[in-house]
Design a protein around this motif. Structure first.
Motif, PDB file in Angstrom:
ATOM      1  N   ALA A 149       4.030  94.636  82.893  1.00 15.49           N
ATOM      2  CA  ALA A 149       4.815  93.426  82.655  1.00 15.49           C
ATOM      3  C   ALA A 149       3.904  92.214  82.820  1.00 15.49           C
ATOM      4  CB  ALA A 149       5.998  93.348  83.618  1.00 15.49           C
ATOM      5  N   PHE A 150       4.375  91.067  82.372  1.00 20.32           N
ATOM      6  CA  PHE A 150       3.572  89.846  82.488  1.00 20.32           C
ATOM      7  C   PHE A 150       4.489  88.644  82.573  1.00 20.32           C
ATOM      8  CE2 PHE A 150       4.759  89.663  78.153  1.00 20.32           C
ATOM      9  CZ  PHE A 150       4.391  88.454  77.599  1.00 20.32           C
ATOM     10  N   PHE A 151       3.919  87.500  82.874  1.00 20.16           N
ATOM     11  CA  PHE A 151       4.667  86.246  82.822  1.00 20.16           C
ATOM     12  C   PHE A 151       3.705  85.097  82.560  1.00 20.16           C
ATOM     13  CE2 PHE A 151       3.491  86.708  87.315  1.00 20.16           C
ATOM     14  CZ  PHE A 151       3.051  85.438  87.659  1.00 20.16           C
ATOM     15  N   ARG A 152       4.258  84.015  82.079  1.00 17.28           N
ATOM     16  CA  ARG A 152       3.476  82.793  81.864  1.00 17.28           C
ATOM     17  C   ARG A 152       3.765  81.835  83.007  1.00 17.28           C
ATOM     18  NH1 ARG A 152       2.465  79.853  76.026  1.00 17.28           N
ATOM     19  NH2 ARG A 152       0.420  78.993  76.644  1.00 17.28           N
ATOM     20  N   LYS A 153       2.745  81.309  83.586  1.00 12.91           N
ATOM     21  CA  LYS A 153       2.887  80.460  84.761  1.00 12.91           C
ATOM     22  C   LYS A 153       3.483  79.111  84.374  1.00 12.91           C
ATOM     23  CE  LYS A 153       0.207  79.088  88.846  1.00 12.91           C
ATOM     24  NZ  LYS A 153      -1.122  79.189  89.508  1.00 12.91           N
ATOM     25  N   THR A 154       4.523  78.730  85.090  1.00 10.32           N
ATOM     26  CA  THR A 154       5.215  77.474  84.785  1.00 10.32           C
ATOM     27  C   THR A 154       5.094  76.439  85.892  1.00 10.32           C
ATOM     28  OG1 THR A 154       7.294  78.317  85.717  1.00 10.32           O
ATOM     29  CG2 THR A 154       6.908  78.694  83.365  1.00 10.32           C
ATOM     30  N   LEU A 160       7.871  81.408  93.821  1.00 11.75           N
ATOM     31  CA  LEU A 160       7.559  81.400  92.401  1.00 11.75           C
ATOM     32  C   LEU A 160       8.841  81.466  91.564  1.00 11.75           C
ATOM     33  CD1 LEU A 160       4.768  81.995  93.587  1.00 11.75           C
ATOM     34  CD2 LEU A 160       4.418  83.667  91.754  1.00 11.75           C
ATOM     35  N   PRO A 161       8.967  80.623  90.548  1.00  9.26           N
ATOM     36  CA  PRO A 161      10.157  80.657  89.694  1.00  9.26           C
ATOM     37  C   PRO A 161      10.038  81.643  88.536  1.00  9.26           C
ATOM     38  CG  PRO A 161       8.802  78.785  89.095  1.00  9.26           C
ATOM     39  CD  PRO A 161       8.111  79.443  90.267  1.00  9.26           C
ATOM     40  N   GLU A 162       8.838  82.127  88.255  1.00 14.11           N
ATOM     41  CA  GLU A 162       8.628  82.964  87.070  1.00 14.11           C
ATOM     42  C   GLU A 162       9.276  84.343  87.225  1.00 14.11           C
ATOM     43  OE1 GLU A 162       5.264  80.035  87.435  1.00 14.11           O
ATOM     44  OE2 GLU A 162       6.216  81.488  88.768  1.00 14.11           O
ATOM     45  N   GLU A 163       9.700  84.892  86.076  1.00 15.12           N
ATOM     46  CA  GLU A 163      10.271  86.230  86.028  1.00 15.12           C
ATOM     47  C   GLU A 163       9.383  87.121  85.162  1.00 15.12           C
ATOM     48  OE1 GLU A 163      12.770  87.194  87.786  1.00 15.12           O
ATOM     49  OE2 GLU A 163      13.575  85.243  88.443  1.00 15.12           O
ATOM     50  N   THR A 207      -1.192  76.096  84.930  1.00 19.04           N
ATOM     51  CA  THR A 207       0.115  76.140  84.299  1.00 19.04           C
ATOM     52  C   THR A 207      -0.064  76.416  82.808  1.00 19.04           C
ATOM     53  OG1 THR A 207       0.994  74.559  85.901  1.00 19.04           O
ATOM     54  CG2 THR A 207       2.215  74.844  83.843  1.00 19.04           C
ATOM     55  N   GLY A 208       0.682  77.373  82.299  1.00 21.97           N
ATOM     56  CA  GLY A 208       0.506  77.788  80.913  1.00 21.97           C
ATOM     57  C   GLY A 208      -0.342  79.026  80.764  1.00 21.97           C
ATOM     58  N   GLY A 209      -1.025  79.410  81.859  1.00 17.76           N
ATOM     59  CA  GLY A 209      -1.802  80.636  81.849  1.00 17.76           C
ATOM     60  C   GLY A 209      -0.909  81.849  82.070  1.00 17.76           C
ATOM     61  N   PHE A 210      -1.507  83.030  81.980  1.00 16.84           N
ATOM     62  CA  PHE A 210      -0.741  84.277  82.062  1.00 16.84           C
ATOM     63  C   PHE A 210      -1.237  85.159  83.201  1.00 16.84           C
ATOM     64  CE2 PHE A 210      -0.250  82.922  77.690  1.00 16.84           C
ATOM     65  CZ  PHE A 210       1.071  83.226  77.384  1.00 16.84           C
ATOM     66  N   VAL A 211      -0.295  85.899  83.778  1.00 19.44           N
ATOM     67  CA  VAL A 211      -0.603  86.923  84.768  1.00 19.44           C
ATOM     68  C   VAL A 211      -0.019  88.233  84.261  1.00 19.44           C
ATOM     69  CG1 VAL A 211      -0.366  87.681  87.162  1.00 19.44           C
ATOM     70  CG2 VAL A 211      -0.585  85.234  86.633  1.00 19.44           C
ATOM     71  N   ILE A 212      -0.857  89.254  84.196  1.00 24.80           N
ATOM     72  CA  ILE A 212      -0.449  90.558  83.684  1.00 24.80           C
ATOM     73  C   ILE A 212      -0.588  91.596  84.786  1.00 24.80           C
ATOM     74  CG2 ILE A 212      -0.836  92.322  81.914  1.00 24.80           C
ATOM     75  CD1 ILE A 212      -2.350  90.138  80.295  1.00 24.80           C
ATOM     76  N   PHE A 213       0.474  92.353  85.021  1.00 27.22           N
ATOM     77  CA  PHE A 213       0.455  93.453  85.990  1.00 27.22           C
ATOM     78  C   PHE A 213       0.501  94.763  85.203  1.00 27.22           C
ATOM     79  CE2 PHE A 213       3.057  90.403  88.815  1.00 27.22           C
ATOM     80  CZ  PHE A 213       1.897  89.817  89.318  1.00 27.22           C
TER      81      PHE A 213
END
Length: 335
Positions: free
Chosen positions: A309-314, A297-300, A269-275
């Protein structure tokens, strides 16, 4: 994050954009791309007007002209120029024809296209462009600042430029306890058609590129093989590993599915995923939407440029493999 709404559209200026004085148009990924073309063009020309994006292709030192006050910033700026091929603008850009990147038929260099990663550099070490490299810096520095544990992992590395940049960012912060995982098939893939020769790189070639930048050490780990073969064993080989920044650049549904199913749990949690190519490859977007819906997954997604695009894991989840699909593209030839 700063938001403003105009006629139902939302313009978002994330921390990355504010840090580098770049305004970014973020579209609703559930709407057709064509409905947002005007917004993307508007943001591009706004950046040009501000001087963030250079007006003239011959100006290859645009990032040096910004207010960079520390040696670390100047070093990363110069590295960014070198890795993207902007430092060697005389090499031009690939022509995009059936000949992939015939050096005898290159087109003139375009700083605007290179900035957003919209061309292929004949001699550069990454084709992700400047904005996506800065996203790597932003995510790594956020993890360092917030003490989010874990390493950097890139899946699909071409000549290694993005991973080299990640290693450099860690080095400028004196970080020695975070590894850089460099994962790739390191072989020719027939799915790339006429471009397969240009896109093929060997593990030794990428290692040599790390060496040329003075960034090859024991903190860089290479993992060779198709993801369907290498990733199922990753947890066994590196049982204590966490991945603070997971960057996937692999074009195909099957490749993204392998990456998400086998590595997503390793992102804290708090890490990032980048596509890297989710905005421009329909199969990749479909994989993300399937995974998001079926795993809850709740992330957008937050858009970086035209492609990525990317998101931060919550929220931490346990991946449910019952939704794992049969091969659809990259893994079909192996059935």
């Amino acid at each position: 994050m700063r938001n403003s709404r105009t006629n139902g559209q939302e313009v978002v200026q994330p921390a990355l954009a504010r840090r580098w004085n770049v305004r970014v148009y973020v579209r609703n990924v559930n709407k057709p791309i064509w409905t947002h073309a005007c917004g993307i063009l508007l943001m591009f020309w706004w950046n040009v007007a501000l001087g963030v994006v250079p007006r003239h292709p011959q100006n290859i030192t645009w990032c040096m002209e910004s207010s960079l006050t520390t040696m670390e910033d100047r070093y990363l700026c110069l590295l960014e120029m070198a890795l993207t091929g902007s430092l060697t603008d005389e090499a031009g850009r690939c022509n995009g024809s059936k000949h992939a990147c015939d050096l005898r038929a290159v087109l003139p260099y375009s700083s605007a296209m290179r900035f957003f990663g919209n061309d292929w550099p004949p001699l550069g070490h990454t084709m992700v462009g400047h904005v996506r490299l800065r996203n790597i810096r932003h995510t790594l520095e956020a993890c360092i600042a917030d003490s989010v544990e874990g390493d950097f992992a890139e899946l699909g590395v071409w000549r290694g430029g993005a991973s080299i940049y990640a290693k450099a960012v860690l080095a400028t912060h004196g970080v020695q306890n975070r590894r850089v995982f460099v994962m790739d098939a390191f072989e020719s893939l027939h799915q790339y058609g006429n471009h397969k020769t240009f896109l093929q790189t060997s593990e030794s070639q990428v290692k040599h590129n790390f060496f040329k930048y003075g960034l090859l050490d024991s903190g860089v780990t290479f993992i060779r093989g198709l993801f369907k073969d290498s990733l199922p064993h990753f947890k066994d080989r590196y049982p204590e590993t966490r991945i603070a920044v997971l960057r996937i650049d692999s074009n195909f549904y099957d490749s993204y599915q392998d990456a998400l199913y086998y590595l997503y749990e390793l992102v804290p949690t708090g890490g990032f995923v980048i596509f890297d190519d989710v905005m421009s490859h329909a199969a990749v977007m479909r994989c993300w939407q399937d995974f998001k819906k079926e795993q809850g997954l709740p992330e957008e997604l937050e858009q970086i440029d035209d492609h990525s695009a990317f998101f931060r894991k919550t929220k931490q989840i346990r991946v449910n493999f019952s939704y794992f699909r049969q091969p659809q593209d990259a893994n079909l030839s192996l059935r």
